[in-house]
Design an enzyme around this catalytic site. Structure first.
Site, PDB file in Angstrom:
ATOM      1  CE  LYS A  13      42.958  20.144  50.897  1.00  0.00           C
ATOM      2  NZ  LYS A  13      42.803  19.150  49.828  1.00  0.00           N
ATOM      3  NE  ARG A  88      39.679  24.807  47.494  1.00  0.00           N
ATOM      4  CZ  ARG A  88      38.598  24.081  47.297  1.00  0.00           C
ATOM      5  NH1 ARG A  88      37.809  24.354  46.282  1.00  0.00           N
ATOM      6  NH2 ARG A  88      38.297  23.092  48.113  1.00  0.00           N
ATOM      7  NE  ARG A 122      35.204  11.519  48.531  1.00  0.00           N
ATOM      8  CZ  ARG A 122      35.824  12.702  48.625  1.00  0.00           C
ATOM      9  NH1 ARG A 122      36.775  12.885  49.519  1.00  0.00           N
ATOM     10  NH2 ARG A 122      35.477  13.693  47.835  1.00  0.00           N
ATOM     11  NE  ARG A 150      30.466  15.347  47.688  1.00  0.00           N
ATOM     12  CZ  ARG A 150      31.389  16.063  48.350  1.00  0.00           C
ATOM     13  NH1 ARG A 150      31.540  15.885  49.652  1.00  0.00           N
ATOM     14  NH2 ARG A 150      32.141  16.929  47.725  1.00  0.00           N
ATOM     15  NE  ARG A 161      36.520  18.115  43.321  1.00  0.00           N
ATOM     16  CZ  ARG A 161      36.207  17.234  44.265  1.00  0.00           C
ATOM     17  NH1 ARG A 161      35.431  16.180  43.967  1.00  0.00           N
ATOM     18  NH2 ARG A 161      36.646  17.383  45.496  1.00  0.00           N
TER      19      ARG A 161
END
Length: 204
Positions: A13, A88, A122, A150, A161
């Site tokens: 996104k 959301r 990542r 992270r 998530r």
């Protein structure tokens, strides 16, 4: 032109939003950016949000809604905007309908297995702040980059998530489908291919 970019975390996104703001000259509004700024500034809402984000949970509606409402009232949103990461929940979508009109909801469709691979790979450089991916975009010389992952990019956190997304956020897509505002786009292709299709959709 008021647009919602919809999809699971890691669907692309943010990448597509950056291309669209250049094409249509309207701002990208990312709740992630808004929340991170509030956390960095240690505002009351920011500290409250941090507790939930650290646990891999969604930030409560009342916290996010307050921040988004303030952002939409700024002058640069008068000619439209791209919402990235909001709404959301159905409650947030209902709230949004009361303060503005959404023209189109672009839903990026990416399988959960690919999402996990994208996010867990990542890495961020502590020296430069640049974001890499150990498979798709590794640094040229890893010895020069102090890479970290992270906390919310670990596999356990990503799966949590995605579970939250399926439970609380997917119903938002049904909410907009009933309004005939949703366009489903294959998000597994090259970014430039997706961008081309989005521009065609929004240019009609």
């Amino acid at each position: 032109m008021n647009i919602v970019l919809f999809g699971p975390p890691g669907a692309g996104k943010g990448t597509q939003a950056k291309e669209l703001i250049n094409k249509f000259n309207i701002p990208q509004i990312s709740t992630g950016d808004i929340l991170r700024e509030a956390i960095a500034n240690e505002t009351k809402l920011g500290l409250e949000a941090k507790k939930y984000m650290d646990a891999g949970n969604l930030v409560p509606d009342e916290v996010v809604v307050g921040l988004v409402d303030e952002r939409l009232k700024k002058d640069d949103c008068k000619n439209g905007y791209i919402l990235d990461g909001f709404p959301r929940t159905v409650a947030q979508a209902e709230f949004l309908d009361k303060i503005t009109n959404i023209d189109k909801v672009i839903a990026l469709d990416v399988p959960a297995s690919e999402i996990v691979e994208r996010i867990t790979g990542r890495r961020t450089s502590k020296k430069t702040g640049k974001i890499y991916h150990i498979k798709y975009n590794p640094p040229v010389d890893e010895k020069e980059e102090d890479l970290i992952q992270r906390d919310d990019d670990t596999e356990v956190a990503v799966i949590k998530r995605l579970e939250n997304y399926e439970k609380q956020t997917l119903p938002v897509l049904e909410f907009y489908k009933k309004q005939n505002k949703t366009v489903l786009v294959n998000g597994t292709r090259k970014p430039e291919e997706i961008t081309k299709e989005l521009i065609e959709i929004l240019g009609k």
